[in-house]
Every structure is written in structure tokens, then in C-alpha cells.
Design a protein around this motif. Structure first.
Motif, mmCIF file in Angstrom:
data_model
loop_
_atom_site.group_PDB
_atom_site.id
_atom_site.type_symbol
_atom_site.label_atom_id
_atom_site.label_comp_id
_atom_site.label_asym_id
_atom_site.label_seq_id
_atom_site.Cartn_x
_atom_site.Cartn_y
_atom_site.Cartn_z
ATOM 1 N N VAL A 77 0.853 -1.180 0.000
ATOM 2 C CA VAL A 77 0.000 0.000 0.000
ATOM 3 C C VAL A 77 0.892 1.234 0.000
ATOM 4 C CG1 VAL A 77 -0.269 0.001 2.519
ATOM 5 C CG2 VAL A 77 -1.988 1.117 1.108
ATOM 6 N N VAL A 78 0.522 2.218 -0.816
ATOM 7 C CA VAL A 78 1.271 3.462 -0.956
ATOM 8 C C VAL A 78 0.355 4.612 -0.565
ATOM 9 C CG1 VAL A 78 2.494 4.997 -2.557
ATOM 10 C CG2 VAL A 78 2.606 2.512 -2.874
ATOM 11 N N ALA A 79 0.832 5.495 0.281
ATOM 12 C CA ALA A 79 0.068 6.681 0.660
ATOM 13 C C ALA A 79 0.469 7.837 -0.254
ATOM 14 C CB ALA A 79 0.329 7.046 2.111
ATOM 15 N N GLU A 80 -0.521 8.489 -0.839
ATOM 16 C CA GLU A 80 -0.272 9.637 -1.717
ATOM 17 C C GLU A 80 -0.399 10.939 -0.927
ATOM 18 O OE1 GLU A 80 -2.203 8.024 -5.871
ATOM 19 O OE2 GLU A 80 -3.481 9.185 -4.543
ATOM 20 N N GLY A 81 0.237 11.977 -1.434
ATOM 21 C CA GLY A 81 0.030 13.329 -0.923
ATOM 22 C C GLY A 81 0.647 13.623 0.429
ATOM 23 N N ILE A 82 1.752 12.982 0.761
ATOM 24 C CA ILE A 82 2.383 13.219 2.064
ATOM 25 C C ILE A 82 3.167 14.530 1.995
ATOM 26 C CG2 ILE A 82 3.959 12.338 3.810
ATOM 27 C CD1 ILE A 82 3.375 9.534 2.652
ATOM 28 N N GLU A 83 2.802 15.454 2.872
ATOM 29 C CA GLU A 83 3.444 16.766 2.856
ATOM 30 C C GLU A 83 4.143 17.113 4.154
ATOM 31 O OE1 GLU A 83 0.731 19.738 1.426
ATOM 32 O OE2 GLU A 83 0.359 18.649 -0.429
ATOM 33 N N SER A 84 3.909 16.334 5.211
ATOM 34 C CA SER A 84 4.567 16.650 6.483
ATOM 35 C C SER A 84 5.191 15.406 7.088
ATOM 36 C CB SER A 84 3.560 17.252 7.475
ATOM 37 O OG SER A 84 2.713 16.240 7.995
ATOM 38 N N ALA A 85 6.254 15.631 7.861
ATOM 39 C CA ALA A 85 6.921 14.528 8.550
ATOM 40 C C ALA A 85 5.976 13.886 9.562
ATOM 41 C CB ALA A 85 8.193 15.026 9.234
ATOM 42 N N ALA A 86 5.114 14.679 10.180
ATOM 43 C CA ALA A 86 4.163 14.141 11.157
ATOM 44 C C ALA A 86 3.198 13.159 10.487
ATOM 45 C CB ALA A 86 3.394 15.278 11.820
ATOM 46 N N ASP A 87 2.722 13.508 9.290
ATOM 47 C CA ASP A 87 1.839 12.591 8.571
ATOM 48 C C ASP A 87 2.584 11.329 8.144
ATOM 49 O OD1 ASP A 87 -0.450 14.150 8.828
ATOM 50 O OD2 ASP A 87 -0.146 15.177 6.920
ATOM 51 N N ALA A 88 3.837 11.472 7.700
ATOM 52 C CA ALA A 88 4.645 10.308 7.317
ATOM 53 C C ALA A 88 4.850 9.390 8.511
ATOM 54 C CB ALA A 88 5.991 10.756 6.743
ATOM 55 N N ASP A 89 5.131 9.964 9.673
ATOM 56 C CA ASP A 89 5.322 9.163 10.887
ATOM 57 C C ASP A 89 4.033 8.439 11.272
ATOM 58 O OD1 ASP A 89 7.972 9.957 11.046
ATOM 59 O OD2 ASP A 89 7.571 11.535 12.531
ATOM 60 N N MET A 90 2.908 9.126 11.150
ATOM 61 C CA MET A 90 1.618 8.517 11.479
ATOM 62 C C MET A 90 1.332 7.351 10.532
ATOM 63 S SD MET A 90 -1.253 8.464 13.254
ATOM 64 C CE MET A 90 -1.572 10.043 13.990
ATOM 65 N N LEU A 91 1.604 7.550 9.252
ATOM 66 C CA LEU A 91 1.374 6.491 8.268
ATOM 67 C C LEU A 91 2.249 5.274 8.562
ATOM 68 C CD1 LEU A 91 1.003 8.813 5.219
ATOM 69 C CD2 LEU A 91 -0.689 7.087 5.886
ATOM 70 N N LYS A 92 3.502 5.506 8.905
ATOM 71 C CA LYS A 92 4.386 4.389 9.260
ATOM 72 C C LYS A 92 3.848 3.651 10.481
ATOM 73 C CE LYS A 92 8.304 6.727 9.060
ATOM 74 N NZ LYS A 92 9.734 7.033 9.159
ATOM 75 N N ALA A 93 3.368 4.397 11.463
ATOM 76 C CA ALA A 93 2.813 3.780 12.666
ATOM 77 C C ALA A 93 1.570 2.944 12.345
ATOM 78 C CB ALA A 93 2.476 4.850 13.707
ATOM 79 N N LEU A 94 0.846 3.337 11.307
ATOM 80 C CA LEU A 94 -0.352 2.603 10.895
ATOM 81 C C LEU A 94 -0.018 1.413 9.991
ATOM 82 C CD1 LEU A 94 -2.739 5.614 10.185
ATOM 83 C CD2 LEU A 94 -2.847 4.013 12.116
ATOM 84 N N GLY A 95 1.253 1.259 9.635
ATOM 85 C CA GLY A 95 1.675 0.119 8.829
ATOM 86 C C GLY A 95 1.882 0.415 7.362
ATOM 87 N N CYS A 96 1.741 1.658 6.969
ATOM 88 C CA CYS A 96 1.962 2.037 5.572
ATOM 89 C C CYS A 96 3.411 2.482 5.426
ATOM 90 C CB CYS A 96 1.016 3.163 5.164
ATOM 91 S SG CYS A 96 1.198 3.639 3.432
ATOM 92 N N VAL A 97 4.232 1.648 4.771
ATOM 93 C CA VAL A 97 5.664 1.918 4.705
ATOM 94 C C VAL A 97 6.117 2.489 3.370
ATOM 95 C CG1 VAL A 97 6.244 0.213 6.468
ATOM 96 C CG2 VAL A 97 6.197 -0.462 4.063
ATOM 97 N N GLN A 98 5.176 2.777 2.472
ATOM 98 C CA GLN A 98 5.528 3.417 1.209
ATOM 99 C C GLN A 98 4.687 4.676 1.068
ATOM 100 O OE1 GLN A 98 5.424 0.920 -2.260
ATOM 101 N NE2 GLN A 98 6.237 -0.835 -1.174
ATOM 102 N N GLY A 99 5.309 5.722 0.538
ATOM 103 C CA GLY A 99 4.580 6.962 0.372
ATOM 104 C C GLY A 99 5.168 7.834 -0.706
#
Length: 159
Positions: A77-99
Motif C-alpha cells: 500500500v502506498v500513501a499519496e500526498g504526504i506533505e509533512s513529517a508528522a503525517d509520514a510518521d503517522m502512516l508508518k505507525a499505521l503500517g503504511c511503509v511506502q509513500g
């Protein structure tokens, strides 16, 4: 008829060694039916769910569900539209390791992409863990070249 055409098109692309992602998952015409019917190699979570994720508890619940669905289907799974480090960290914590998103870099014209990146070959086996790229390694995480993994994580680095 449209589904049969979509299936033929996707299979043709895969036979040519390309990977096919279900883009903008969670919005528009994309449905679970498409996910079940068509042989996608990955799911891309639409940016409407990932933008300002740290301040939107409902979006967090939806992203967690989408990531769980992808994991249960053995799809990256890839997360689109990552603009902040906080959002990237949250996504990693949720198990999404690609962005992807402006946090990692802005779109470039083809002629501005480095030659090694342009010539990179892609494996027809797109679900292989060894082929997955950890886009988050571009910001914050460090690749351990000895093991080929991100420190503190499980996905393999680009190499």
C-alpha cells in the motif's frame, strides 16, 4: 464488457513487466469490487485521506482499515500526498511503509531524472518483498546497506 477489457489490458501490461496500482483508493469509482476482480499489484491511498492525517481521527481510522485490507490481500500500500513529517510518521505507525508526496520531492520533467533512475528495470513479479521500495527512507530513516533494510523497519531499501 468494460471489466473484461480492463482485465485484458492489465494482463497485457503485466506480461510486459509492468506493475499496476489501484490508484486513488477510497474515492470516486474505485471499489472493493475492482480490487477483488482485477489483478492489481498495489493499492494507493488517495491524498484526501493522508493530508493532515495527524489532525483527523476519522481519516486515521479509514487509513488503518485500508492498510489492514491491503495487508490481508498481500498487497503493498502506498500513501499519496504526504506533505509533512508528522503525517509520514503517522502512516508508518499505521503500517503504511511506502509513500509519495511533496515531503519527498516535487514532480520533475523526464529529462531531469537521473540516468540510473531512468534505466532502472522493473521486475514482472511486483509483489515480491525484495522489489518493494521504502519511499520513507528519503526522509529521516536510514538504510542499512549491509542488510538492505531500513533501520527499525522491515521493508527493504532501494539498493
Amino acid at each position: 464488457a468494460d471489466e473484461a477489457n480492463a482485465m485484458r489490458t492489465i494482463e497485457s501490461l503485466k506480461h510486459q513487466g509492468m506493475c499496476v496500482a489501484l490508484d486513488d483508493f477510497g474515492t470516486g469509482y474505485v471499489s472493493l469490487h475492482h480490487l477483488r476482480l482485477l489483478p492489481f499489484d498495489k493499492i494507493k491511498i488517495d491524498k484526501t485521506f493522508t493530508k493532515n492525517l495527524v489532525n483527523d481521527s476519522e481519516a486515521v481510522k479509514l487509513v488503518k482499515a485500508i492498510v489492514g485490507l491491503a495487508i490481508s490481500l498481500d498487497l503493498p500500500v502506498v500513501a499519496e500526498g504526504i506533505e509533512s513529517a508528522a503525517d509520514a510518521d503517522m502512516l508508518k505507525a499505521l503500517g503504511c511503509v511506502q509513500g509519495q508526496g511533496y515531503l519527498f520531492g516535487k514532480p520533475l520533467p523526464a529529462q531531469m531524472i537521473s540516468p540510473p533512475l531512468q534505466s532502472r528495470s522493473h521486475s514482472p513479479e511486483c509483489r515480491s518483498t525484495a522489489r518493494r521500495r521504502a519511499a520513507f527512507s528519503a526522509k529521516g530513516a536510514r538504510c542499512d546497506r549491509a542488510t538492505g533494510r531500513l533501520r527499525g523497519s522491515s521493508p527493504e531499501c532501494d539498493g
